[in-house]
Design an enzyme around this catalytic site. Structure first.
Site, mmCIF file in Angstrom:
data_model
loop_
_atom_site.group_PDB
_atom_site.id
_atom_site.type_symbol
_atom_site.label_atom_id
_atom_site.label_comp_id
_atom_site.label_asym_id
_atom_site.label_seq_id
_atom_site.Cartn_x
_atom_site.Cartn_y
_atom_site.Cartn_z
ATOM 1 N N GLY A 1 -29.473 82.368 88.405
ATOM 2 C CA GLY A 1 -30.905 82.214 88.629
ATOM 3 C C GLY A 1 -31.039 82.811 90.331
ATOM 4 O O GLY A 1 -31.387 82.235 90.883
ATOM 5 N N ALA A 2 -30.075 84.035 90.441
ATOM 6 C CA ALA A 2 -29.985 84.544 91.803
ATOM 7 C C ALA A 2 -30.455 85.445 92.594
ATOM 8 O O ALA A 2 -30.433 85.866 93.319
ATOM 9 C CB ALA A 2 -28.165 85.215 92.293
ATOM 10 N N ASN A 3 -31.349 86.161 91.386
ATOM 11 C CA ASN A 3 -32.107 87.510 91.548
ATOM 12 C C ASN A 3 -33.879 86.995 92.019
ATOM 13 O O ASN A 3 -34.224 87.754 92.488
ATOM 14 C CB ASN A 3 -32.321 88.321 90.151
ATOM 15 C CG ASN A 3 -32.745 87.589 89.475
ATOM 16 O OD1 ASN A 3 -32.856 86.446 89.019
ATOM 17 N ND2 ASN A 3 -34.179 87.238 88.823
ATOM 18 N N GLY B 1 -32.989 80.586 94.066
ATOM 19 C CA GLY B 1 -30.985 81.483 94.265
ATOM 20 C C GLY B 1 -31.460 82.736 95.130
ATOM 21 O O GLY B 1 -30.050 82.766 95.807
ATOM 22 N N SER C 1 -35.547 68.765 90.419
ATOM 23 C CA SER C 1 -36.786 69.012 91.189
ATOM 24 C C SER C 1 -37.536 67.218 90.756
ATOM 25 O O SER C 1 -36.749 66.413 90.811
ATOM 26 C CB SER C 1 -37.778 69.831 90.516
ATOM 27 O OG SER C 1 -38.230 69.199 89.173
ATOM 28 N N TYR D 1 -40.097 69.127 80.598
ATOM 29 C CA TYR D 1 -39.381 69.945 82.147
ATOM 30 C C TYR D 1 -38.589 68.690 82.400
ATOM 31 O O TYR D 1 -37.708 69.100 82.976
ATOM 32 C CB TYR D 1 -40.668 70.530 82.596
ATOM 33 C CG TYR D 1 -40.121 71.243 84.027
ATOM 34 C CD1 TYR D 1 -38.836 71.981 84.241
ATOM 35 C CD2 TYR D 1 -40.886 70.589 85.180
ATOM 36 C CE1 TYR D 1 -38.319 72.575 85.359
ATOM 37 C CE2 TYR D 1 -39.803 71.041 86.636
ATOM 38 C CZ TYR D 1 -39.633 71.624 86.405
ATOM 39 O OH TYR D 1 -39.036 72.851 87.400
#
Length: 309
Positions: free
Chosen positions: A20-22, A26, A151, A176
């Site tokens: 999830g680096a974009n 991330g 989280s 979640y």
């Protein structure tokens, strides 16, 4: 002032994978590690968005070391996880640091390609499968670490042992919370297993507190909830930047004082914001029997899909 990105040790020569680096945490994690010399593999579901982020980071970079490369990864598809792991194995043959960062938050009920509830599949099962596939590439590497991002939702999460995929009853926020509790339970159980077999790899967990990322608007858009949108507006003064939110995972990933099995989060307002410090995990995650039970359940769900070679 507390620990900040300026305190990250020299990362030259290290190969890092960030899921999830974009965007969000991330993106900031990739930015900080590359600025300190690491070669960062950006694992992204959307190639176009990933390439845009990679180009921006490359253009803004002041580091003459390392590099930034893009890999395709859809954590909600175990075949994509398998392909990503094979690519790293074939192209690089090693990995120093894995940051399990990507996630989805509170969408309407959807299923992964293998039929698992989307949040459990993306946030937990996909990361567990990816980690297990990459551990052999990390063994023996100096200061190898796996950092799994959870989280504050872990504290109200519970595992629906008889219905983990929400087939009988689905509440998007409960799902979640389950996925985020699963993240920290996985990190601690991985730590135990690595210690038991004498591995030098460390497993740590981190959470960002209230960080302003694309998760909040994506959740509002997916659900069309005016009440949720209003709640975020009222809470806005409490939110910190994504760069601040990324500090706990960067600390877990690089700080010399960070030890396997530890969990980091923001230091102020009950873990909502601030510089990173060690934080307690949810009580359920402290139970070794529950952690082992989750590991076994998750393994069965993963192995019901394609075999990860």
């Amino acid at each position: 002032m507390g620990w900040s990105a300026a305190d990250i040790p020299d990362q030259r020569g290290r190969l890092v994978l960030v899921t999830g680096a974009n965007s969000g945490l991330g993106l900031e994690t990739t930015r900080a590690l590359h600025a300190h010399g690491a070669t960062v593999l950006m694992a992204c579901r959307n190639r176009e968005r990933g390439e845009t982020a990679r180009r921006i980071l490359t253009d803004q970079s002041v580091s003459m070391e390392g590099g930034i490369e893009l890999l395709d990864l859809d954590l909600a598809d175990l075949e994509s996880v398998d392909r990503c792991a094979q690519t790293i194995r074939q192209r690089f043959g090693r990995l120093d640091l894995l940051i399990n960062n990507a996630g989805v938050m509170a969408p309407p009920r959807q299923c992964s390609r293998q039929g698992h509830e989307l949040q459990f599949a993306t946030n937990h099962l996909g990361h567990m499968a990816l980690t297990r596939a990459l551990l052999p590439l990390m063994e023996g590497q100096p200061d190898a670490r796996v950092v799994t991002v959870t989280s504050g939702a872990q504290y109200f999460g519970r595992i629906a042992w008889e219905d983990p995929n929400g087939e009988q009853r689905y509440d998007r926020w409960q799902a979640y919370g389950q996925s985020k509790l699963a993240n920290v339970m996985f990190a601690l159980e991985l730590d135990r297993q690595l210690r038991d077999r004498g591995s030098s790899i460390r497993s740590l967990a981190a959470h960002p507190g209230l960080a302003r990322t694309n998760l909040q608007p994506a959740s509002v858009s997916a659900n069309g909830s005016r009440l949720e949108a209003q709640a975020y507006r009222l809470m806005d003064p409490l939110f910190q930047t994504a760069a601040m939110g990324a500090l706990p995972q960067l600390h877990a990933a690089t700080a010399g004082s960070a030890q396997s099995g530890q969990h980091y989060g923001p230091s102020r307002l009950g873990g909502l914001r601030g510089y990173p410090k060690r934080q307690r995990v949810a009580p359920a995650a402290e139970d070794p029997q529950q952690r082992e039970r989750l590991w076994d359940l998750s393994l069965k769900l993963i192995e019901a899909g394609p075999a990860l070679r």
